[in-house]
Design an enzyme around this catalytic site. Structure first.
Site, PDB file in Angstrom:
ATOM      1  N   HIS A  15       0.822  -1.216   0.000  1.00 28.30           N
ATOM      2  CA  HIS A  15       0.000   0.000   0.000  1.00 28.30           C
ATOM      3  C   HIS A  15       0.857   1.268   0.000  1.00 28.30           C
ATOM      4  CE1 HIS A  15       1.014   0.795   4.198  1.00 28.30           C
ATOM      5  NE2 HIS A  15       0.836  -0.506   4.400  1.00 28.30           N
ATOM      6  N   GLU A  93      -2.801  -7.027   7.476  1.00 31.56           N
ATOM      7  CA  GLU A  93      -1.492  -6.911   8.125  1.00 31.56           C
ATOM      8  C   GLU A  93      -1.491  -7.713   9.425  1.00 31.56           C
ATOM      9  OE1 GLU A  93       1.489  -6.917   8.018  1.00 31.56           O
ATOM     10  OE2 GLU A  93       2.218  -4.861   7.794  1.00 31.56           O
TER      11      GLU A  93
END
Length: 195
Positions: A15, A93
């Protein structure tokens, strides 16, 4: 017996930048949005991915972590590619437990090496197992697949791919990832030229 990685080439994109990335804080599953730099990074990566002229590298499927910073990065890339985004929960994550929101200090190296797991966190070994299953889910889709996820998850992939794990992956740098050739053991990563 642990699950093995499916040996297929794919694209990986971490990201874009968040304010916490810029401050060196561990985000884990706290849903920090992209900052202005991260939005610009995602747009630049999207343009570069859309310009891929090599047929065997042309993206067919986009799969992303559901956390906002990865989802927004994936949506930017997918819009440039004219594709939808599939969200896959196991790409999220790692949970850093009590270390979420704290500086990425010496504890992080010990965590990657398997010597320490913060209270309430996922161990690096657990993350490695989850990462293999998540990447394999992605690679079962029509390819090449673009996987949009996170830095610690990518460290886990590196460990599974026969490479040093504790290497920082730049924000929003697309990488063409290929399995080991005959007689080799390590996967290869080729960063896309964003110039």
């Amino acid at each position: 017996m642990p699950e093995a990685l499916i040996r297929k080439p794919f694209w990986f994109l971490r990201h874009g930048e968040t304010d916490w990335n810029a401050q060196g804080l561990s985000q884990g599953n706290i849903d920090i949005p992209l900052n202005a730099v991260g939005i610009a990074q995602a747009e630049r990566a999207a343009r570069a991915l859309a310009a891929q002229a090599v047929e065997e590298r042309r993206i067919a499927t986009v799969v992303a972590s559901p956390l906002g910073r990865a989802k927004a990065t994936a949506e930017t890339a997918a819009a440039a590619l004219g594709l939808p985004v599939e969200l896959h929960g196991p790409l999220h994550e790692v949970s850093f437990g009590v270390q979420e929101g704290q500086p990425m200090a010496g504890w992080f190296d010990d965590w990657v090496e398997g010597h320490f797991t913060p209270e309430g966190a996922e161990s690096f070994l657990q993350l490695r197992e989850r990462t293999v299953a998540a990447i394999n889910h992605c690679l079962a889709q029509p390819g090449p697949v673009l996987v949009v996820a996170h830095g610690a998850l990518w460290r886990a992939f590196r460990a599974e791919a026969g490479l040093p794990a504790n290497v920082r992956t730049p924000n929003a740098l697309p990488m063409w990832v290929t399995p080991p050739a005959e007689g080799e053991t390590a996967w290869r990563f080729e960063p896309l030229d964003l110039s």
